[in-house]
Design a protein around this motif. Structure first.
Motif, PDB file in Angstrom:
ATOM      1  N   LEU A 133       5.381 -67.731  63.227  1.00 22.28           N
ATOM      2  CA  LEU A 133       5.169 -67.011  62.041  1.00 22.28           C
ATOM      3  C   LEU A 133       6.228 -66.764  61.049  1.00 22.28           C
ATOM      4  O   LEU A 133       7.330 -66.833  61.600  1.00 22.28           O
ATOM      5  N   PHE A 134       5.675 -66.572  60.009  1.00 22.55           N
ATOM      6  CA  PHE A 134       6.837 -66.338  58.899  1.00 22.55           C
ATOM      7  C   PHE A 134       6.488 -64.909  58.326  1.00 22.55           C
ATOM      8  O   PHE A 134       5.446 -64.562  58.187  1.00 22.55           O
ATOM      9  N   ILE A 135       7.564 -64.355  58.358  1.00 24.56           N
ATOM     10  CA  ILE A 135       7.508 -62.778  57.791  1.00 24.56           C
ATOM     11  C   ILE A 135       8.440 -62.671  56.862  1.00 24.56           C
ATOM     12  O   ILE A 135       9.752 -63.137  56.841  1.00 24.56           O
ATOM     13  N   LYS A 136       8.080 -62.212  55.393  1.00 25.49           N
ATOM     14  CA  LYS A 136       8.820 -62.187  54.461  1.00 25.49           C
ATOM     15  C   LYS A 136       9.801 -61.053  54.590  1.00 25.49           C
ATOM     16  O   LYS A 136       9.725 -60.083  55.166  1.00 25.49           O
ATOM     17  N   ARG A 137      11.136 -61.334  54.192  1.00 31.11           N
ATOM     18  CA  ARG A 137      12.106 -60.261  54.311  1.00 31.11           C
ATOM     19  C   ARG A 137      12.183 -59.411  53.075  1.00 31.11           C
ATOM     20  O   ARG A 137      11.898 -59.823  52.255  1.00 31.11           O
ATOM     21  N   LYS A 138      12.639 -58.129  53.348  1.00 28.03           N
ATOM     22  CA  LYS A 138      12.802 -57.091  52.296  1.00 28.03           C
ATOM     23  C   LYS A 138      14.012 -57.376  51.498  1.00 28.03           C
ATOM     24  O   LYS A 138      14.900 -57.783  51.958  1.00 28.03           O
ATOM     25  N   TYR A 157      12.641 -65.612  54.115  1.00 24.33           N
ATOM     26  CA  TYR A 157      11.744 -65.243  55.306  1.00 24.33           C
ATOM     27  C   TYR A 157      12.408 -65.365  56.649  1.00 24.33           C
ATOM     28  O   TYR A 157      13.373 -65.980  56.554  1.00 24.33           O
ATOM     29  N   ASN A 158      11.690 -64.902  57.635  1.00 21.19           N
ATOM     30  CA  ASN A 158      12.329 -65.104  59.042  1.00 21.19           C
ATOM     31  C   ASN A 158      11.139 -65.840  59.630  1.00 21.19           C
ATOM     32  O   ASN A 158       9.661 -65.516  59.340  1.00 21.19           O
ATOM     33  N   PHE A 159      11.506 -66.708  60.305  1.00 16.55           N
ATOM     34  CA  PHE A 159      10.631 -67.819  60.915  1.00 16.55           C
ATOM     35  C   PHE A 159      10.748 -67.307  62.717  1.00 16.55           C
ATOM     36  O   PHE A 159      11.866 -67.449  63.418  1.00 16.55           O
ATOM     37  N   TYR A 160       9.726 -66.607  63.178  1.00 16.16           N
ATOM     38  CA  TYR A 160       9.616 -66.402  64.506  1.00 16.16           C
ATOM     39  C   TYR A 160       9.076 -67.381  65.251  1.00 16.16           C
ATOM     40  O   TYR A 160       7.704 -67.841  65.059  1.00 16.16           O
ATOM     41  N   CYS A 161       9.684 -67.889  66.401  1.00 18.06           N
ATOM     42  CA  CYS A 161       8.982 -68.777  67.339  1.00 18.06           C
ATOM     43  C   CYS A 161       8.928 -68.380  68.739  1.00 18.06           C
ATOM     44  O   CYS A 161       9.556 -67.805  69.149  1.00 18.06           O
ATOM     45  N   TYR A 162       7.562 -68.658  69.127  1.00 15.60           N
ATOM     46  CA  TYR A 162       7.166 -68.501  70.451  1.00 15.60           C
ATOM     47  C   TYR A 162       6.761 -69.720  71.272  1.00 15.60           C
ATOM     48  O   TYR A 162       6.402 -70.597  70.775  1.00 15.60           O
TER      49      TYR A 162
END
Length: 101
Positions: free
Chosen positions: A96-101, A2-7
């Motif tokens: 936000l966590f977004i699953k990586r391909k 996953y990628n963890f995006y932080c704001y």
């Protein structure tokens, strides 16, 4: 993976590659040891929160000015950031966590 995006303060600070989409796991790995070390050195949680916020503010200023953030500073930012999430100082809508391909 996953990628963890932080704001932080409506500014995208960066992303971090992680194994799972679990903030508690990130806390255990990155923030908890730092917090426990602070407690062992006599720093109460209010002081720790203030220090974490100051560090995050500094990194946010660097990002806002389009300055390069060193990898070590970004990892420290993540540790502080996740600790602030744990202390409910950053809302859970700011990452936000977004699953990586």
């Amino acid at each position: 993976m996953y990628n963890f995006y932080c704001y932080y303060k409506d500014l995208r600070i960066g992303k971090y590659k992680c194994q799972r989409d679990n903030i508690e796991e990130l806390y255990s790995i990155m923030s908890k040891p730092m917090i426990m070390d602070g407690f062992k050195n006599g720093k109460d949680w209010k002081l720790q929160v203030k220090v974490f916020q100051l560090f995050c503010d500094g990194i946010a200023k660097q990002v806002d000015r389009c300055e390069k953030v060193r990898a070590s500073d970004f990892l420290m930012f993540l540790s502080c950031y996740v600790a602030l999430v744990k202390y409910n100082k950053i809302p859970d809508t700011d990452y936000l966590f977004i699953k990586r391909k």
